[in-house]
Design a protein around this motif. Structure first.
Motif, mmCIF file in Angstrom:
data_model
loop_
_atom_site.group_PDB
_atom_site.id
_atom_site.type_symbol
_atom_site.label_atom_id
_atom_site.label_comp_id
_atom_site.label_asym_id
_atom_site.label_seq_id
_atom_site.Cartn_x
_atom_site.Cartn_y
_atom_site.Cartn_z
ATOM 1 N N TYR A 130 -6.949 1.452 3.482
ATOM 2 C CA TYR A 130 -6.291 0.179 3.217
ATOM 3 C C TYR A 130 -6.476 -0.721 4.436
ATOM 4 N N CYS A 178 -2.696 -0.184 -4.070
ATOM 5 C CA CYS A 178 -3.235 -1.143 -3.105
ATOM 6 C C CYS A 178 -2.299 -2.337 -2.952
ATOM 7 N N SER A 193 -9.134 7.143 0.359
ATOM 8 C CA SER A 193 -8.696 5.754 0.228
ATOM 9 C C SER A 193 -8.298 5.177 1.580
ATOM 10 N N SER A 201 0.852 -1.187 0.000
ATOM 11 C CA SER A 201 0.000 0.000 0.000
ATOM 12 C C SER A 201 0.887 1.236 0.000
ATOM 13 N N ALA A 248 -8.406 -2.438 -0.645
ATOM 14 C CA ALA A 248 -8.611 -1.006 -0.431
ATOM 15 C C ALA A 248 -10.089 -0.684 -0.578
#
Length: 282
Positions: free
Chosen positions: A253, A207, A251, A194, A240
């Motif tokens: 993760y 990702c 975003s 990530s 993600a």
């Protein structure tokens, strides 16, 4: 709008094993997306979805995706083969055989491009693909747009996985994107880590993989002197979540392993929640 992303599934790494490790890792992530609190509106599978590009792996992958109650949009990476991909995932052809297409959502667009050059590990983006992207982006110049691709056009610092900024394909891609100001960012895979980075005034969100991860080691690597450093590590399978809040894409993760709960929302934490919400404009 909640967009999930998985990448670098590498299904078929252990092709004769019906209980393949990479398939189990994929299923663990799909379980979280389907049954967890953050069921997405759609799922992006951003390349290297198989390990060898063979027909059987694409068949097994389509079976795995068939239980998803949301649409799954797949693309190709350097481990994939286009002909076998198209046979199992039809309708994602740009007219020239490349896996390129647009997803028109109410408030934004996702434009998927093909950075595969069969036989090469790194990315590629030829004039034909660039012309398609240029024309596709021109169709909606005022709508926030994110480009979805396997190879990130950035130098990450993990030297054996780097993309050099002077690679010709990077310039070709960059020239197209910079003609279209509505492109807010890129959604990528490939690095098995990530990573978030600013690029050309845009955000690149990369990702981690559902397959095992690339070890985070930023030291130089000498191709002439193996030094026994870790290369691949068995961290939990990752995914993600990209949340469009009406202004920008946020975003997150996460991983599909165990999460130890240290606090829960009960009457003891209710005053804190009320206090925090009261501080915000209504």
């Amino acid at each position: 709008m909640l967009i999930a992303q998985i990448t670098d599934i590498h299904l078929g790494f252990d092709p004769d094993n019906p209980a393949e490790y990479n398939r189990k890792r994929l299923d663990d992530v799909l379980d979280v997306l389907i049954d967890g609190p953050n069921r997405p509106d759609l799922l992006l599978a951003t390349g290297d979805i198989t390990d060898r590009g063979d027909e059987e792996s694409y068949r097994r992958l389509a079976t795995a995706f068939s239980r998803c109650p949301f649409p799954v949009w797949a693309s190709v990476g350097n481990h994939d083969l286009r002909d076998n991909f198209h046979a199992r995932f039809p309708g994602l052809d740009d007219g020239n055989g490349f896996v390129q297409y647009a997803i028109d959502l109410p408030e934004l667009r996702l434009v998927t491009i093909d950075t595969l050059e069969e036989g090469r590990h790194g990315g590629a983006f030829c004039d034909a693909r660039a012309a398609w992207l240029d024309a596709e982006l021109a169709k909606a110049p005022n709508k926030p747009t994110y480009v979805v691709m396997h190879h990130p056009p950035i130098e990450s610092g993990i030297e054996w996985m780097n993309t050099h900024p002077d690679e010709p394909w990077v310039k070709t891609f960059t020239d197209v994107v910079n003609r279209h100001r509505q492109v807010r960012g890129l959604i990528c895979g490939h690095l098995h880590r990530s990573v978030t980075v600013a690029w050309e005034g845009r955000t690149v969100a990369i990702c981690s993989s559902t397959a095992p991860q690339v070890a985070l080691d930023l030291r130089p690597i000498d191709e002439n002197r193996p030094d026994d450093r870790p290369m691949i590590v068995a961290e939990d399978p990752a995914y993600a979540l990209h949340r469009w809040n009406g202004r920008e894409l946020v975003s997150f993760y996460d991983f599909a392993g165990a999460h130890t709960m240290l606090a829960k929302y009960d009457p003891n934490l209710q005053p804190l929640v009320r206090e925090l919400k009261a501080e915000r404009p209504t």
